[in-house]
Every structure is written in structure tokens, then in C-alpha cells.
Design a protein around this motif. Structure first.
Motif, PDB file in Angstrom:
ATOM      1  N   SER A 238       0.920  -1.078   0.025  1.00  0.00           N
ATOM      2  CA  SER A 238       0.042  -0.060  -0.022  1.00  0.00           C
ATOM      3  C   SER A 238       1.000   1.529  -0.071  1.00  0.00           C
ATOM      4  O   SER A 238       0.600   2.187  -0.547  1.00  0.00           O
ATOM      5  N   TYR A 239       2.042   1.063   0.836  1.00  0.00           N
ATOM      6  CA  TYR A 239       2.844   2.415   0.632  1.00  0.00           C
ATOM      7  C   TYR A 239       3.337   2.736  -0.667  1.00  0.00           C
ATOM      8  O   TYR A 239       3.460   3.906  -1.135  1.00  0.00           O
TER       9      TYR A 239
ATOM     10  N   ALA B  90       0.653   4.176  -2.769  1.00  0.00           N
ATOM     11  CA  ALA B  90       0.656   5.580  -2.574  1.00  0.00           C
ATOM     12  C   ALA B  90       1.542   6.331  -3.504  1.00  0.00           C
ATOM     13  O   ALA B  90       1.437   7.251  -4.121  1.00  0.00           O
ATOM     14  N   LYS B  91       2.858   5.731  -3.521  1.00  0.00           N
ATOM     15  CA  LYS B  91       4.118   6.277  -4.489  1.00  0.00           C
ATOM     16  C   LYS B  91       3.664   6.307  -5.891  1.00  0.00           C
ATOM     17  O   LYS B  91       3.927   7.418  -6.652  1.00  0.00           O
ATOM     18  N   ILE B  92       3.051   5.192  -6.321  1.00  0.00           N
ATOM     19  CA  ILE B  92       2.481   5.216  -7.723  1.00  0.00           C
ATOM     20  C   ILE B  92       1.682   6.292  -8.108  1.00  0.00           C
ATOM     21  O   ILE B  92       1.572   6.738  -9.003  1.00  0.00           O
ATOM     22  N   LYS B  93       0.583   6.319  -7.200  1.00  0.00           N
ATOM     23  CA  LYS B  93      -0.575   7.128  -7.268  1.00  0.00           C
ATOM     24  C   LYS B  93       0.171   8.581  -7.598  1.00  0.00           C
ATOM     25  O   LYS B  93      -0.416   9.461  -8.404  1.00  0.00           O
ATOM     26  N   ASP B  94       0.969   8.925  -6.639  1.00  0.00           N
ATOM     27  CA  ASP B  94       1.447  10.293  -6.631  1.00  0.00           C
ATOM     28  C   ASP B  94       2.407  10.493  -7.875  1.00  0.00           C
ATOM     29  O   ASP B  94       2.233  11.685  -8.530  1.00  0.00           O
TER      30      ASP B  94
ATOM     31  N   VAL C 168      -5.634   8.003 -10.330  1.00  0.00           N
ATOM     32  CA  VAL C 168      -6.063   6.540 -10.231  1.00  0.00           C
ATOM     33  C   VAL C 168      -6.394   6.454  -8.973  1.00  0.00           C
ATOM     34  O   VAL C 168      -5.663   6.562  -7.890  1.00  0.00           O
ATOM     35  N   PRO C 169      -7.645   6.051  -8.543  1.00  0.00           N
ATOM     36  CA  PRO C 169      -8.012   5.778  -7.121  1.00  0.00           C
ATOM     37  C   PRO C 169      -7.453   4.719  -6.432  1.00  0.00           C
ATOM     38  O   PRO C 169      -7.190   3.563  -7.211  1.00  0.00           O
TER      39      PRO C 169
ATOM     40  N   LEU D 218      -1.906   7.207   4.544  1.00  0.00           N
ATOM     41  CA  LEU D 218      -3.021   7.938   5.085  1.00  0.00           C
ATOM     42  C   LEU D 218      -3.462   9.039   4.518  1.00  0.00           C
ATOM     43  O   LEU D 218      -4.507   9.247   4.263  1.00  0.00           O
ATOM     44  N   ARG D 219      -2.291   9.582   4.024  1.00  0.00           N
ATOM     45  CA  ARG D 219      -2.740  11.038   3.235  1.00  0.00           C
ATOM     46  C   ARG D 219      -2.973  10.953   1.789  1.00  0.00           C
ATOM     47  O   ARG D 219      -3.685  11.742   1.339  1.00  0.00           O
ATOM     48  N   THR D 220      -2.885   9.481   1.133  1.00  0.00           N
ATOM     49  CA  THR D 220      -2.770   9.818  -0.253  1.00  0.00           C
ATOM     50  C   THR D 220      -4.046   8.534  -0.786  1.00  0.00           C
ATOM     51  O   THR D 220      -4.522   8.912  -1.739  1.00  0.00           O
ATOM     52  N   ALA D 221      -4.136   7.564   0.056  1.00  0.00           N
ATOM     53  CA  ALA D 221      -5.205   6.516  -0.599  1.00  0.00           C
ATOM     54  C   ALA D 221      -6.595   7.188  -0.352  1.00  0.00           C
ATOM     55  O   ALA D 221      -6.835   8.029   0.434  1.00  0.00           O
ATOM     56  N   ASP D 222      -7.385   6.648  -1.045  1.00  0.00           N
ATOM     57  CA  ASP D 222      -8.902   6.941  -1.206  1.00  0.00           C
ATOM     58  C   ASP D 222      -9.782   6.290  -0.368  1.00  0.00           C
ATOM     59  O   ASP D 222     -10.830   6.702   0.065  1.00  0.00           O
ATOM     60  N   ILE D 223      -9.308   4.771   0.149  1.00  0.00           N
ATOM     61  CA  ILE D 223     -10.116   4.201   0.907  1.00  0.00           C
ATOM     62  C   ILE D 223      -9.281   3.156   1.398  1.00  0.00           C
ATOM     63  O   ILE D 223      -8.187   2.847   0.959  1.00  0.00           O
ATOM     64  N   PHE D 224      -9.666   2.660   2.717  1.00  0.00           N
ATOM     65  CA  PHE D 224      -8.963   1.675   3.478  1.00  0.00           C
ATOM     66  C   PHE D 224      -9.575   0.365   4.032  1.00  0.00           C
ATOM     67  O   PHE D 224     -10.792   0.408   4.155  1.00  0.00           O
ATOM     68  N   SER D 225      -8.809  -0.737   4.285  1.00  0.00           N
ATOM     69  CA  SER D 225      -9.461  -1.700   4.706  1.00  0.00           C
ATOM     70  C   SER D 225      -8.369  -2.260   6.052  1.00  0.00           C
ATOM     71  O   SER D 225      -7.363  -1.813   5.976  1.00  0.00           O
TER      72      SER D 225
END
Length: 496
Positions: free
Chosen positions: A109-110, A113-117, A127-128, A165-172
């Protein structure tokens, strides 16, 4: 239902790969992957090759067309340097062009977040990102810091968690308890703001199990290692991590073995090089110096294909945890494996899953850090094996009813149908803005205070110079000196 293109970042090996070591993170990845494949989605999976599960000279394996169980998908098993190469991962994402990204467990997940950024920073459409926080990482960091007697890792863990926490759109999360802990972290990270009021950031995806039965292939315990057909076999399976309370395990077993010679302990699994290399050797040292050492059969890590046969031959599976936050907020994959096998579970009552199990009458629990209670439960089950068998059947029913892969991942399946960014995407959080303003103001405040102190010191100095030049000040100093001399003379006279 429309088919979506989903980039999965996870951990390898997954259970079907039949590698020597399959860790909970690999099982978790398969728990997410399988239902999505069954729903017909197109997957590109990038798995971090856990070093201790692969040969030392392992090189990344990249397959555009990978097949398993009738399903086809892209599967890239990446060694450490490749998985941590943001350029490589970003190129993979650009080439696949996903509708969304799913990170399975904390580490992937970390990097999600880097890929999304990286994608949005390159001017591409956002991309969500779904981030699975498989266990509370700061509680894990605390346990690690205690084990190493070093708080050094805390910043690393929090910095990584904060970025997710700052980047993701939803969490499990793996438990309802962890879900609330994550909501607290989201608040600290500025995500609970005016834009996200009423938005459901978090979901609970407990550990799960597939529906297939385990099938016995060969005898692995009975008639071997001094274990007779009628012995009561207590099985441990998996790694010995920071949360494992081996002192209570050892002392509880010894107490029970003293009273019942049929009790034998069989262990598959050992240390976890990436996490904990101290607990297992310490446990071995306790066993070595015991008069009952021969009744501890320590097999270490064994081929994954041989593990289910141990489930099917044992009388109970034992799980034992320290009563710490990492365990309270987490869960146990091994308990679900034992449910699947119909094996009676005996566990310390710390995590959410063991409470559910005990309430359903689908297993037995004992008080954490209480070897006497553990011993009593072992002796009770060894004396009444029908109870153990009945609990095993109840555990299997509970597992299939409440924890199958498809049911546990329904929230994820719904989200990938229409993946969306969180409502605060692209917005500036007031919390963080105020924080930045405060940090900027600190310099101004410090400068003003320094100037005030300098001005005060100057005034005091000027006043001192004026006072010292006047006759009353000189007379005052003369009287002080005379007083000191008189006191010294009186002191000498008193001594003589």
C-alpha cells in the motif's frame, strides 16, 4: 457488472505457489485476488518477493500471461530492488492503464501511494487507491521497538503509514478494533475534514479462508518422532513473531506434560528473518534445557504442501499471543487455516477473532500470560477428546459461514465496480494549512523573542552602569565586604 482493470500490489508467494514459506501477507494477497478473478476482472499483480521465501539468488519473474485455476492474469514477482523501484512500478501502471490500484497489506500500500503520486505528478489522470492496512503498523512498531530495545524504527513506520493515510482514497483493516484505530490516525493526518464528513473511509476485511477441503496425502506425525497413535498432539504452525509468548507456551506445556504423558508438541515454522530472529531461538533454548525435550518435535519450516497433513493429524492447534496492542488490533490467519481443516483451536484470548470464536463455541481460549490456565485447558481437552472434535467441527462451520474469501471482501468488490477518489482529493486540509502557518510563524516568534531578550539585557546593562557609578552603590559594596570579614572572624573565634 463491468470488468475492470485492477493493478494489485501484494506480497509473494501466494498460497497456491507451494513455496516453502507462505506468510500471512501472501495469504492476504490471495484473499483479495481470488474473488476479483472470480468476478471476471482483469488483474495485473506485482508481488514483493519476500526474501526468506525465495532462493538467495532469486531474480524477478515477469509474466504477461500467468494462469492458475482456470484464471489468467499478469503476474510480476519482483525482488526487493525492483519492487522498490518507483520508475519500474510506474511504467508497469502506465502500460496496464488500470481503473484503480489495490494495495494488499501495508508495504504494498505504501508503494501504491507512491505510484498514485507519480502518475498524477506526471500529468496523468488520477487513479483511485484502495489501501489495505493488514494490522496496525504502529502497534507492530511498538512491539518491534521493545524486542530490539530501540525506538529507532518508530519514525520509519509512522512516516510510511502517514504517506498512505494522506494519499489513499479508501482503506481496509483486519478487525473492527483496527478500523477505529485507523479512523483516529486519519484524523491526525488531516483526512477528517469538511470535505469528507459522512464519507466511509474504512472497511473491515477479516482474515478469510477458501471453500476447498484439505485432503490427506500422507502420514506426517503419527508413528513418527516417538508419537503414538493415541498421543494428544498439540500443533503450532507458522512463524514465531514478536507477539508470540513463548514463556507462557513453554511453561503451560511443561505443566501439562508433567501430568499427562500423552501430550506431545509439534511445531512447523520458525523465525521470521524480516521481522523477528530472537523469539524462536529463545524458545529452542528453553526446550533444550527441559526434561521433556523429547516431547517437543520442532520441525522448522516445511514445504507448504505438507502443512495441511499436519492439521489433519493433530488434535488441537495452539495460538498464543502477548497481550499487546499489536495483537488486540490484529487477527490470526492460522486460526482460519485450522477452522478450514476442522481442527480444534486453543488460543489466548487477546484478538477480536478469538472472542468471536469463543462466543460461538467454536474453540477454546485461555487467559494471556497464564501458564496455569493454559495447562488446565490442555489437560481438559486431552482427557475429553470428543470436546476437541466437536469444537473443530463448530470452527469449520463458523469459518465457512462468516469468513470465506468472497464474503469477507464484499466491500472491496463493490468499490472496484465504481472506484472513486476520496472527496478531499485535490483539496487543502485546514488542519495541515494551519500547521504549516504555525511552523512558519515559529521562526517569527523566535526572532521577536530573541530581540526582546537582547533589548532587555541591554537595558539592564545600561541601568547597571548608571547605578554602579553612584556613591550609594559604592558604600553598599563596602558594607557588604566588611560584613563578610566580620562573619569570617567570628567563625574562627568560635572554633578556638
Amino acid at each position: 457488472m463491468s470488468s475492470k482493470k485492477i493493478l494489485i500490489l501484494g506480497m509473494s508467494p501466494m498460497p497456491f505457489e507451494n513455496d516453502r514459506k507462505v506468510y500471512g501477507t501472501g495469504i492476504r494477497t490471495w484473499q483479495f485476488v481470488r474473488p476479483l478473478l472470480e468476478k471476471g476482472h482483469r488483474l495485473c499483480i506485482a508481488g514483493y518477493a519476500i526474501p526468506s521465501a525465495y532462493p538467495k539468488d532469486f531474480k524477478s519473474i515477469r509474466e504477461k500471461k500467468y494462469a492458475y485455476g482456470g484464471y489468467g492474469f499478469e503476474y510480476h514477482i519482483l525482488e526487493k530492488d525492483d519492487f522498490e523501484n518507483i520508475g519500474l512500478l510506474t511504467e508497469l501502471a502506465i502500460d496496464f492503464d488500470p481503473d484503480c490500484i489495490v494495495g494488499c497489506t501495508f508495504y504494498p500500500s505504501y508503494y501504491g501511494a507512491k505510484i498514485k503520486d507519480a502518475l498524477t505528478g506526471g500529468g496523468r489522470a488520477a487513479v483511485p487507491l484502495w489501501a489495505d492496512l493488514f494490522g496496525h503498523v504502529m502497534a507492530e512498531a511498538q512491539a518491534r521497538a521493545f524486542m530490539d530495545d530501540d525506538d529507532g524504527p518508530l519514525f520509519h513506520y509512522w512516516n510510511s503509514e502517514y504517506n498512505i493515510l494522506r494519499t489513499a482514497d479508501i482503506f481496509s483493516c483486519v478487525s473492527g478494533r483496527q478500523e477505529y484505530a485507523t479512523i483516529g490516525e486519519l484524523g491526525a493526518a488531516g483526512r477528517l475534514n469538511r470535505f469528507t464528513s459522512g464519507y466511509e473511509f474504512t472497511n473491515t476485511i477479516p482474515c478469510g479462508l477458501p471453500p476447498e477441503d484439505y485432503r490427506s496425502k500422507k502420514t506426517v506425525i503419527r508413528g513418527k518422532y516417538g508419537i503414538e497413535k493415541d498421543d494428544f498432539v498439540v500443533l503450532w504452525s507458522g512463524g514465531y513473531n514478536t507477539w508470540t509468548d513463548v514463556d507462557t507456551l513453554f511453561n503451560g506445556l511443561i505443566r501439562a506434560m508433567e501430568k499427562d504423558p500423552s501430550i506431545k508438541f509439534v511445531s512447523t515454522g520458525a523465525e521470521i528473518p524480516e521481522q523477528d530472529i530472537k523469539t524462536y531461538p529463545y524458545f529452542l533454548s528453553l526446550i533444550k534445557n527441559s526434561e521433556y525435550a523429547s516431547r517437543f518435535i520442532m520441525k522448522g519450516w516445511i514445504p507448504g504442501e505438507d502443512v495441511p497433513d499436519h492439521y489433519l493429524e493433530a488434535d488441537i492447534g495452539i495460538n498464543i499471543d502477548k497481550d499487546i496492542y499489536e495483537v488486540r488490533l490484529g487477527s490470526k490467519n492460522r486460526i482460519l487455516d485450522w477452522f478450514r481443516a476442522g481442527l480444534c483451536v486453543l488460543s489466548s484470548d487477546v484478538c477480536e477473532l478469538t472472542g468471536i470464536m469463543a462466543e460461538a463455541g467454536a474453540g477454546y481460549v485461555f487467559r494471556p500470560a497464564d501458564p496455569e490456565d493454559l495447562s488446565d485447558k490442555l489437560l481438559m481437552l486431552a482427557a475429553d477428546r470428543d470436546k476437541a472434535k466437536a469444537a473443530g467441527r463448530a470452527g469449520r462451520q463458523l469459518g465457512l459461514r462468516e469468513f470465506d474469501y468472497n464474503k469477507t471482501t464484499m466491500a472491496l468488490q463493490r468499490w472496484v465496480e465504481e472506484p472513486v477518489m476520496a472527496p478531499d482529493y485535490g483539496k487543502e486540509s485546514g488542519l495541515l494549512l494551519e500547521k504549516e502557518k504555525a511552523l512558519e510563524n515559529l521562526t517569527d516568534i523566535a526572532d521577536r523573542q530573541k530581540k526582546m531578550i537582547e533589548e532587555r539585557d541591554m537595558k539592564i546593562s545600561e541601568l547597571g552602569a548608571i547605578v554602579k557609578g553612584r556613591a550609594p552603590y559604592r558604600i553598599y559594596n563596602y558594607l557588604r565586604a566588611a560584613g563578610r570579614k566580620i562573619r569570617k572572624r567570628n567563625t574562627r573565634e568560635e572554633k578556638t
